[in-house]
Write a protein that holds these residues in place. Structure first.
Motif, mmCIF file in Angstrom:
data_model
loop_
_atom_site.group_PDB
_atom_site.id
_atom_site.type_symbol
_atom_site.label_atom_id
_atom_site.label_comp_id
_atom_site.label_asym_id
_atom_site.label_seq_id
_atom_site.Cartn_x
_atom_site.Cartn_y
_atom_site.Cartn_z
ATOM 1 N N ALA A 116 0.837 -1.202 0.000
ATOM 2 C CA ALA A 116 0.000 0.000 0.000
ATOM 3 C C ALA A 116 0.872 1.252 0.000
ATOM 4 C CB ALA A 116 -0.934 -0.005 1.205
ATOM 5 N N ILE A 117 1.944 1.224 0.762
ATOM 6 C CA ILE A 117 2.855 2.369 0.823
ATOM 7 C C ILE A 117 3.537 2.566 -0.526
ATOM 8 C CG2 ILE A 117 4.960 3.272 1.893
ATOM 9 C CD1 ILE A 117 3.997 1.782 4.485
ATOM 10 N N HIS A 118 4.009 1.474 -1.117
ATOM 11 C CA HIS A 118 4.637 1.565 -2.433
ATOM 12 C C HIS A 118 3.648 2.107 -3.465
ATOM 13 C CE1 HIS A 118 8.612 -0.209 -1.838
ATOM 14 N NE2 HIS A 118 8.054 -1.140 -1.082
ATOM 15 N N ALA A 119 2.422 1.643 -3.419
ATOM 16 C CA ALA A 119 1.397 2.102 -4.368
ATOM 17 C C ALA A 119 1.089 3.584 -4.179
ATOM 18 C CB ALA A 119 0.124 1.273 -4.217
ATOM 19 N N ALA A 120 0.999 4.023 -2.933
ATOM 20 C CA ALA A 120 0.716 5.433 -2.661
ATOM 21 C C ALA A 120 1.876 6.313 -3.139
ATOM 22 C CB ALA A 120 0.459 5.642 -1.176
ATOM 23 N N LEU A 121 3.112 5.868 -2.911
ATOM 24 C CA LEU A 121 4.270 6.612 -3.401
ATOM 25 C C LEU A 121 4.276 6.649 -4.924
ATOM 26 C CD1 LEU A 121 7.066 5.359 -0.972
ATOM 27 C CD2 LEU A 121 6.180 7.705 -1.140
ATOM 28 N N ASP A 122 3.955 5.523 -5.540
ATOM 29 C CA ASP A 122 3.901 5.452 -6.996
ATOM 30 C C ASP A 122 2.864 6.428 -7.540
ATOM 31 O OD1 ASP A 122 4.656 4.226 -9.553
ATOM 32 O OD2 ASP A 122 2.606 3.418 -9.520
ATOM 33 N N LEU A 136 10.872 4.398 -3.390
ATOM 34 C CA LEU A 136 11.857 4.450 -2.306
ATOM 35 C C LEU A 136 13.272 4.692 -2.818
ATOM 36 C CD1 LEU A 136 10.745 1.668 0.209
ATOM 37 C CD2 LEU A 136 10.402 4.137 0.353
ATOM 38 N N SER A 137 13.613 4.086 -3.932
ATOM 39 C CA SER A 137 14.966 4.262 -4.488
ATOM 40 C C SER A 137 15.241 5.717 -4.834
ATOM 41 C CB SER A 137 15.151 3.399 -5.737
ATOM 42 O OG SER A 137 15.061 2.040 -5.404
ATOM 43 N N SER A 138 14.289 6.372 -5.457
ATOM 44 C CA SER A 138 14.507 7.775 -5.821
ATOM 45 C C SER A 138 14.550 8.667 -4.581
ATOM 46 C CB SER A 138 13.447 8.259 -6.811
ATOM 47 O OG SER A 138 12.162 8.193 -6.254
ATOM 48 N N LEU A 139 13.754 8.333 -3.550
ATOM 49 C CA LEU A 139 13.823 9.084 -2.296
ATOM 50 C C LEU A 139 15.205 8.934 -1.659
ATOM 51 C CD1 LEU A 139 10.398 8.490 -0.493
ATOM 52 C CD2 LEU A 139 11.294 10.630 -1.406
ATOM 53 N N GLY A 172 20.433 11.251 -0.363
ATOM 54 C CA GLY A 172 21.807 10.816 -0.173
ATOM 55 C C GLY A 172 21.943 9.630 0.769
ATOM 56 N N LEU A 173 20.925 8.786 0.803
ATOM 57 C CA LEU A 173 20.937 7.616 1.679
ATOM 58 C C LEU A 173 21.464 6.395 0.935
ATOM 59 C CD1 LEU A 173 17.404 8.059 3.281
ATOM 60 C CD2 LEU A 173 19.611 8.624 4.318
ATOM 61 N N LYS A 174 21.968 5.444 1.681
ATOM 62 C CA LYS A 174 22.425 4.177 1.121
ATOM 63 C C LYS A 174 21.236 3.439 0.508
ATOM 64 C CE LYS A 174 24.711 -0.067 2.482
ATOM 65 N NZ LYS A 174 25.252 -0.858 3.598
ATOM 66 N N ALA A 175 21.452 2.805 -0.627
ATOM 67 C CA ALA A 175 20.393 2.052 -1.304
ATOM 68 C C ALA A 175 19.807 0.995 -0.371
ATOM 69 C CB ALA A 175 20.930 1.403 -2.570
ATOM 70 N N GLY A 176 18.505 0.955 -0.270
ATOM 71 C CA GLY A 176 17.816 -0.034 0.548
ATOM 72 C C GLY A 176 17.598 0.376 1.990
ATOM 73 N N ASN A 187 5.102 12.587 4.254
ATOM 74 C CA ASN A 187 5.053 13.902 3.607
ATOM 75 C C ASN A 187 4.891 13.771 2.104
ATOM 76 O OD1 ASN A 187 5.224 15.410 5.954
ATOM 77 N ND2 ASN A 187 7.452 15.567 5.870
ATOM 78 N N ARG A 188 5.586 12.817 1.503
ATOM 79 C CA ARG A 188 5.475 12.614 0.056
ATOM 80 C C ARG A 188 4.074 12.147 -0.330
ATOM 81 N NH1 ARG A 188 9.793 13.078 -3.547
ATOM 82 N NH2 ARG A 188 11.121 14.554 -2.439
ATOM 83 N N ILE A 189 3.497 11.293 0.504
ATOM 84 C CA ILE A 189 2.149 10.786 0.212
ATOM 85 C C ILE A 189 1.106 11.866 0.491
ATOM 86 C CG2 ILE A 189 0.411 9.077 0.903
ATOM 87 C CD1 ILE A 189 2.764 7.120 1.377
ATOM 88 N N GLY A 190 1.410 12.740 1.460
ATOM 89 C CA GLY A 190 0.498 13.826 1.783
ATOM 90 C C GLY A 190 -0.410 13.542 2.960
ATOM 91 N N VAL A 191 0.065 12.675 3.860
ATOM 92 C CA VAL A 191 -0.689 12.351 5.075
ATOM 93 C C VAL A 191 0.257 12.390 6.268
ATOM 94 C CG1 VAL A 191 -2.374 10.897 3.848
ATOM 95 C CG2 VAL A 191 -0.356 9.848 4.872
ATOM 96 N N SER A 192 -0.316 12.301 7.443
ATOM 97 C CA SER A 192 0.475 12.228 8.672
ATOM 98 C C SER A 192 1.041 10.814 8.829
ATOM 99 C CB SER A 192 -0.434 12.561 9.850
ATOM 100 O OG SER A 192 0.171 12.206 11.061
ATOM 101 N N PRO A 193 2.229 10.676 9.417
ATOM 102 C CA PRO A 193 2.753 9.328 9.662
ATOM 103 C C PRO A 193 1.796 8.471 10.494
ATOM 104 C CG PRO A 193 4.467 10.956 10.056
ATOM 105 C CD PRO A 193 3.189 11.713 9.833
#
Length: 85
Positions: free
Chosen positions: A23-29, A35-38, A43-47, A66-72
């Motif tokens: 669901a998180i991956h779909a919402a980001l998509d 996640l990789s582009s984030l 500047g984070l390590k892959a994965g 924040n990217r999805i547009g909701v509160s954690p």
């Protein structure tokens, strides 16, 4: 004519329960990011952001929400519960 993206999260997210990783991956998509582009953008390590699926990582949770547009607390209600055990 541009097709509008529909909000279909209600089809795979149970209110009051933590969202699944899918669901998180779909919402980001839906927001045009993964996640990789984030990770690259920050500047984070892959994965490294995958940790958010297995344990509490407040900084990553905030970035994703924040990217999805909701509160954690919407994505991970069990992690932000005000209940006292």
């Amino acid at each position: 004519m541009l097709a509008h993206k529909q909000d279909l999260t209600h089809l795979f997210v149970d209110s009051g329960r933590d969202w699944s990783s899918k669901a998180i991956h779909a919402a980001l998509d839906q927001c045009g990011v993964d996640l990789s582009s984030l990770e690259q953008e920050l500047g984070l390590k892959a994965g490294s952001m995958r940790n958010v699926f297995y344990r509490q990582c407040r900084s990553y949770e905030k970035i994703i929400a924040n990217r999805i547009g909701v509160s954690p607390s919407i994505i991970w209600p069990s992690r932000y519960s005000d209940r006292v055990a």
